[in-house]
Enzyme design. Structure first.
Site, PDB file in Angstrom:
ATOM      1  N   SER A 183     -10.589  20.269 -28.093  1.00 52.07           N
ATOM      2  CA  SER A 183      -9.251  20.848 -28.255  1.00 52.07           C
ATOM      3  C   SER A 183      -8.549  21.130 -26.933  1.00 52.07           C
ATOM      4  O   SER A 183      -7.339  21.317 -26.908  1.00 52.07           O
ATOM      5  CB  SER A 183      -9.331  22.141 -29.073  1.00 52.07           C
ATOM      6  OG  SER A 183     -10.004  23.160 -28.351  1.00 52.07           O
TER       7      SER A 183
ATOM      8  N   LYS B 246      -8.373  28.624 -25.516  1.00 52.46           N
ATOM      9  CA  LYS B 246      -7.030  28.049 -25.616  1.00 52.46           C
ATOM     10  C   LYS B 246      -6.221  28.451 -24.386  1.00 52.46           C
ATOM     11  O   LYS B 246      -6.656  29.227 -23.554  1.00 52.46           O
ATOM     12  CB  LYS B 246      -6.306  28.541 -26.878  1.00 52.46           C
ATOM     13  CG  LYS B 246      -7.038  28.296 -28.188  1.00 52.46           C
ATOM     14  CD  LYS B 246      -7.168  26.833 -28.530  1.00 52.46           C
ATOM     15  CE  LYS B 246      -7.967  26.637 -29.812  1.00 52.46           C
ATOM     16  NZ  LYS B 246      -8.281  25.206 -30.056  1.00 52.46           N
TER      17      LYS B 246
END
Length: 239
Positions: A56, A123
């Site tokens: 990701s 993230k």
């Protein structure tokens, strides 16, 4: 008669007290236990190792990369563009599996070597508390506080987001997105959940510091701050 006394014949001086035999047998555990305690303290308050489990954050961080996360940065000091590790159970409304004592101890030992919890996510911060984040600006870029932003960490040709959104980040919350926008379950995937996909500052474990494995990619991890973004508007009284 002299005031001095002499020990009776045949008496012996008292010997020093020795620890019980059980303690002597397990004394060898003292060193490893002390080392383990130091590791736990360092991991809890200074730096935490973390392994990258998914793609990701490609191409900034690859599957199998090992990083150190600094726990010294307070949420108030974080900036747009910072890469952070956080507990997503509250912000992303994840179910936390029940674990027994044995499983908890095993996971604690594994965490020393960089294996995080299933609810630990990594993230990039796109929106700070109070920011207005939108996808997308007329030119296709993300828009933060009315300004379209450049994101050099996204792969060439990739779109900033295939999903449109328009959010205002609440106080003490953060809007998170992965660099691999087409393969990242981030704040966008939880817009309809309680909290709207915003991550509380108290759930942020720390800011990514360095990559220590593989050795060929050893070094600081570029944070890529979005320096051109203006500050979030200050709410007026009553808003």
């Amino acid at each position: 008669m002299s005031a001095d006394t002499t020990p009776e014949q045949g008496s012996t001086a008292p010997s020093r007290t020795r620890p019980p035999s059980g303690i002597r047998r397990h004394r060898w555990l003292l060193g490893p236990a002390t080392l383990l305690l130091l590791v736990v303290l360092v991991r809890t308050f200074l730096v935490t190792p973390f392994g990258i489990p998914s793609g990701s954050m490609q191409d900034t961080l690859l599957v199998g990369d090992r990083i150190l996360v600094s726990r010294l940065t307070a949420p108030a000091d974080l900036q747009r563009g910072d890469i952070v590790v956080f507990d997503a159970s509250q912000g992303f409304n994840l179910r936390v599996p029940e674990r027994g004592l044995f499983q908890t101890l095993v996971e604690a030992a594994q965490s020393i070597f960089g294996k995080g919890q299933p609810t630990d996510y990594i993230k990039r911060i796109i929106g700070l508390p109070g920011d207005h984040v939108k996808c997308c600006a007329p030119d296709g870029r993300l828009e933060v506080n009315g300004v379209a932003v450049d994101e050099p960490y996204i792969a060439p040709g990739a779109v900033p987001s295939a999903m449109t959104f328009d959010v205002t980040v609440p106080p003490d919350r953060f809007w998170m997105m992965g660099d691999n926008r087409g393969a990242s379950a981030d704040s966008r995937a939880h817009l309809g959940d309680p909290g709207g996909g915003m991550v509380p500052g108290e759930d942020i474990i720390g800011k990514v510091w360095v990559r220590y494995w593989p050795l060929g990619r050893l070094g600081y991890v570029d944070q890529g701050q979005l320096a051109s973004v203006p500050a979030a508007p200050v709410p007026r009284n009553g808003e």
